[in-house]
Design a protein around this motif. Sequence first.
Motif, short mmCIF file in Angstrom:
data_model
loop_
_atom_site.label_atom_id
_atom_site.label_comp_id
_atom_site.label_asym_id
_atom_site.label_seq_id
_atom_site.Cartn_x
_atom_site.Cartn_y
_atom_site.Cartn_z
N GLY A 3 3.87 1.84 -14.84
CA GLY A 3 2.96 1.19 -13.91
C GLY A 3 1.96 2.18 -13.33
O GLY A 3 2.28 3.36 -13.17
N TRP A 4 0.75 1.69 -13.02
CA TRP A 4 -0.28 2.57 -12.49
C TRP A 4 -1.31 1.73 -11.74
O TRP A 4 -1.45 0.52 -11.96
N SER A 5 -2.02 2.37 -10.83
CA SER A 5 -3.09 1.71 -10.10
C SER A 5 -4.08 2.76 -9.62
O SER A 5 -3.72 3.93 -9.41
N ALA A 43 6.00 2.01 -1.99
CA ALA A 43 6.10 0.55 -2.11
C ALA A 43 6.23 0.14 -3.57
O ALA A 43 7.06 -0.73 -3.93
N TYR A 44 5.43 0.75 -4.47
CA TYR A 44 5.55 0.45 -5.89
C TYR A 44 6.92 0.89 -6.42
O TYR A 44 7.56 0.18 -7.20
N GLY A 45 7.35 2.07 -6.00
CA GLY A 45 8.62 2.60 -6.49
C GLY A 45 9.82 1.78 -6.06
O GLY A 45 10.79 1.63 -6.81
N GLU A 46 9.78 1.22 -4.83
CA GLU A 46 10.89 0.40 -4.36
C GLU A 46 11.07 -0.84 -5.24
O GLU A 46 12.20 -1.22 -5.58
N GLY A 47 9.96 -1.48 -5.60
CA GLY A 47 10.06 -2.65 -6.47
C GLY A 47 10.59 -2.29 -7.84
O GLY A 47 11.44 -3.01 -8.40
N THR A 48 10.12 -1.19 -8.40
CA THR A 48 10.62 -0.76 -9.72
C THR A 48 12.08 -0.38 -9.65
O THR A 48 12.86 -0.67 -10.57
#
Length: 705
Positions: free
Chosen positions: A333-335, A359-364
């Motif tokens: 994932g990236w943004s 926040a991205y890492g928590e979902g992953t």
Amino acid sequence: MLAVGARRGWKAGTTDIKGAFLNAPLLQRTKTKTERIILDPPKILSRAGIIPPYEKWLVTRALYGLDISPKSWAVFRNQQLNGRRFQSGGAWYTWQACRTDQNLWRILSEDGRLCGLVSIYVDDILGVMEDGVLQSCFSDLSQLWACSTPEYVAQGSVRFCGFDISEGSDDRRGFLLRQEAYIDEILERFESEHQGSLRTSKVPALRYDLPHDKKEMDPLQVKLAQKLIGELNWIGTRTRPDIIFAISKAAQCITRDAVLAVEAATQIFKFLKATKEEGLRYVANPDSFGKHQELRVPRKEALVEVFTDASHAPDAGRSQECVHVFAAGQLIGWSSNKQTMTSLSTAESELCAVLEGVAYGEGTKCVLEEILQVPVQAVIYCDNAATVALVTGSSNLWRTRGLKIKAAALQERLQCDIWQMYHLDGVYMTADLGTKPLTASRVDELRKLINMGGPTSCRPQASRLQATNMLKILVCLAMLSTVDGATMEQAMTLDDMATVVMLNFGQTALWMGLIAMVLSILFLWETAWFLAGYQRIKTRSKEDQSSLPSSSAPTSTGMGTTTATGTASNASTGMISSTPPGMMPTPSTGMSSAPTASSSAPMPPRKAPPVRPPRSVEPAGSEDYWTTRGGWHVRVHRQPRIQLFDPCDAARPFGLEELTGDRVTYVTFQNDGETQVIRDIFRYKVDAKRRLDRTWKGVTEFVIC
């Protein structure tokens, strides 16, 4: 899916369900009212006498075109698949739905072992499983619903949701994810609409300033910019993280200067034309500590890594941030986008990027934990020392107290060991790819760090093509050298040209001498580089031999790696690289603390401990004991153990303040006698009690201050 599947050596394949919606009963829109949908049949049927003219049709299935049909199919599909069992090779396997993602399914064996993953997008199905299980799973689906003929990655490239998946062709195996067919399609359309062939470029973005004021623009030009950037965004968000920054900057120009937005999009098309066959590679054995041994935590399957970077106020406004998320050692994932608020300092912009990455890492992390059914370790890397100091609590400046409140959420996660945070040298920060325009060499370096590339079979062909072109040039020069100036003048005269500008090419000897001179310069240059490299290697070899004991054979080490005999697993081999210059370990938190902004001089780098050879003979006896050898405190392990030895948990004849923190462990595994050397810093929590995959005996040495 592909990251876990590539690491486990699974196979991949696709299929789709024919007329999927018509298999599902139509749901009611509301629970309180009963709704019926009645249709008029086509008039041609009544005119042909097939049905009476007054006949009406009652819709009972999820008819295509109804807004409730997608939900009806999803509910029906999940009811049919969840808990469904099928047989493969005499064993039974079960479908289990994931709670974190309703389109993701786990394939479990009878003993609960994970054997595969399935992703379903409406009626398209992608399966990544063990080889025999994959064919049996698709065969069982074809018995439940009418499905298309399955396509397998092992037999060639397959397409799923707009991107192509092919099998890796090098020794690292795995999968290659790209969109070459779609890129060819939009390039052909772009060139036909603009009536010209595009040149290629080595960079996706050029440096330009965003206009601060909006200009009056042609609506057709705005629509063209929106169309081009929309097509590029589909590529950038699926398989090409190397163009995501260029797309973000181009999108910011649409409402300000549409002409500039079209020019920026054209530059991206040029870069895609040069790299259209490349994509993301998911390999079976990613580098444990990175390609340059730059990482602090070894990569493994149950690990989420987040890399964040920010460019502070590039256009005298809001900062540009980028986040890269890795799972199982692979980029998933990236943004790249502008931050929502203007930052007052570089540290604040970097902190905002870090929190976005968390926040991205928590979902992953939640998804990966459900897939693997084991605790997943989470690590975040930042290349700004001031931000790391803010989060780890080692900064006490009054100017940053407001930022500490913003960092409180991450600090709590660090204190509970839910997350770990480390400083990473900006040279190895992959998120730098999404924050600013870069040179061609820098783009290539970062693309290698995120494991981007194309089919390996194409590279030798390119080399042969370059060699062939060079040979053609030399042949043409040789042919020109044989043409005499007078002969050329006669030929020009015979053509009755009014004005002739003659170029005297000289004699053959002049051209051949020029070619020989160029080749001689190249030969001397390469020879000088070879001799200089040989001298450096010879000097380094003498220094290494002088630091080793003369009674044992030296161990081959370099760039912070360890050398082990036999075949060790990826999760337990290698070493954690030493602390970067200017960073000292904090014993209480296990995190790296950065020097504060008030420091006047950087802290000296830690001196690496001398390399010692592994022990080939196990010590006799039954009890562990301490001893001292030169500048080392040594713990001899006679009892088998699974964890690395932490001196904080054992009685010792010395104080911890005597140790630098450097630890060298010589391991001999009990099951096969394989030996391994692990160098790390025991003061870091992630290293202190790291578990290996087998029981071992051996020796642990600690460097004395």
